[in-house]
Enzyme design. Sequence first.
Site, PDB file in Angstrom:
ATOM      1  N   SER A  37       0.661  -1.332  -0.019  1.00 45.39           N
ATOM      2  CA  SER A  37      -0.199  -0.049   0.024  1.00 45.39           C
ATOM      3  C   SER A  37       0.772   1.124  -0.133  1.00 45.39           C
ATOM      4  O   SER A  37       0.288   2.516  -0.313  1.00 45.39           O
ATOM      5  CB  SER A  37      -1.151  -0.003   1.243  1.00 45.39           C
ATOM      6  OG  SER A  37      -0.167  -0.125   2.331  1.00 45.39           O
ATOM      7  N   ASP A 334      -2.203   8.836   7.636  1.00 43.16           N
ATOM      8  CA  ASP A 334      -3.139   7.596   8.227  1.00 43.16           C
ATOM      9  C   ASP A 334      -2.413   6.817   9.384  1.00 43.16           C
ATOM     10  O   ASP A 334      -1.117   7.335   9.554  1.00 43.16           O
ATOM     11  CB  ASP A 334      -3.948   7.052   7.137  1.00 43.16           C
ATOM     12  CG  ASP A 334      -3.095   5.942   6.419  1.00 43.16           C
ATOM     13  OD1 ASP A 334      -1.948   5.705   6.914  1.00 43.16           O
ATOM     14  OD2 ASP A 334      -3.765   5.342   5.326  1.00 43.16           O
ATOM     15  N   HIS A 337       0.538   5.221   6.816  1.00 44.07           N
ATOM     16  CA  HIS A 337       1.156   5.669   5.761  1.00 44.07           C
ATOM     17  C   HIS A 337       1.506   6.873   5.912  1.00 44.07           C
ATOM     18  O   HIS A 337       0.902   7.838   6.281  1.00 44.07           O
ATOM     19  CB  HIS A 337       0.286   5.083   4.462  1.00 44.07           C
ATOM     20  CG  HIS A 337      -0.279   4.104   4.070  1.00 44.07           C
ATOM     21  ND1 HIS A 337      -1.611   3.720   4.879  1.00 44.07           N
ATOM     22  CD2 HIS A 337       0.325   2.974   3.727  1.00 44.07           C
ATOM     23  CE1 HIS A 337      -1.935   2.401   4.405  1.00 44.07           C
ATOM     24  NE2 HIS A 337      -0.728   2.274   3.706  1.00 44.07           N
TER      25      HIS A 337
END
Length: 369
Positions: A37, A334, A337
Site C-alpha cells: 500500500s 493515516d 502511511h
Amino acid sequence: MGMSSPFIAALFFFFINLRLLKGDDRGLGASFIFGDSLVDAGNNNYLQTLSRANVAPNGIDFLASGGSPTGRYTNGRTIGDIIGEELGQPHYAVPFLAPNSSGQAILHGVNYASGGGGIMNATGRIFVNRLSMDIQVDYFAITRSQIDKLLGKSQARDYIMKKSIFSITIGSNDFLNNYLLPVLSIGARISQTPDAFIDDLINHLRGQLTRLYQLDARKFIVGNVGPLGCIPYQKTLNQLTEDECVALPNKLALQYNSRLKDLLTELNENLSGATFVHANVYDLVMELIQNYAKYGFATASRACCGNGGQFAGIVPCGPSSSLCKDRDKHVFWDPYHPSQAANIIIAKQLLQGDPKYVSPVNLKQLRDL
C-alpha cells in the site's frame, strides 16, 4: 499520390517507438512498481478486498485527479509517483488491473503494487484479496509479452534492460499482517522463530527478484522495511507516549533489513549486468520521526486522517475520520502511511541522496547507467 492510411499509421507507430527507445537523455523509459500500500496506485480498487483507499479524503491533494481518491493510500502522490516524475517520466505508471493498462500506456510503466500484499502468499489474508509479490511478478510477465508485441522482441529487450527501472517496496505486511498479527499469527510464531521466518522471506524474495531478472529487468531499487513500531497504529495500540516506539516490530524490521542488504550484495555479484540499489527506508523514516521539526513537521506521531486513541491510529482514513487542517505538517497521513510531504522528502533522498540512504548509486545515477 496520397499515402494510404495503414502506411501513415505504421509510420506514426514507428516514430512513437523510436522516440520511446531513443528517449530524452535525461528521461526514464518505464517505471515498473511492485509492492504494497505504500506504492499502490489503485490496483486494489479492482479487487474484492477489505483493503482499499478509494474513499475521500484519500487523494485530497492529488492534483492529477483533482483531489478525488484514486486508490493511493495517502493524501497525494506516493514515493513511486514522485520518483517517476523526477526521473523524467511523462505519465504515472498505470495500475496493472486498471482498464487503461494496455497499448502505448504500458511503455511509460506499470504499477503492480497492492495494499495488503507481501513477499509471502499468505500475508494479508485478513483482507481477503490482495496481490502477493509472486502474483505481481506473474503480471509483469504478461506486460513483458505485451511490450514484445509493441516494440518487437529485440527493441523490447533493450527497452526493458536499459531504459526501465524496477522499484520494489515490500515486506512490511509480512510482519504487520502475518507474523505479528494478534491472535491469527500465534500459531505461526510458536512454530517458527523470527530467524526462520526472515529466512523464508529472504529466500522467497531472492526467487522473485531472480524471476524479474530472467524477464530482462536489470535496474532495481529495493526498499527495506521502515520502523514499524513507530507508526501511529502501533503507538496507539500499545498506548505509548509520543516519543516511544514498539520494540519488537522495529527489532524484526532491523533483522530483516540486515539480511536484505546481504541479499542485494549477493545478487549484484551473481546476476551479470544487473544493478540492485538498496534504499534504506528505515533510517530515512526514523530520521523524519526523530527530527520532524527540522523538516517543517508539527508531529510525527499523530495521523492526519484517522480515528481512535491519542494518535488517531486505530481506524483507517475514511469519510468519517477526523482530518487535520495542515496536511503538510504531519509525517503520517493515516495510521500506517506517510503523507505526501514525507513522501517527497524520502523520494528526494533516494534520487540524489546520501550513500547511507541509497547505495551503491542513487536513482538518478541508476537511470543513467
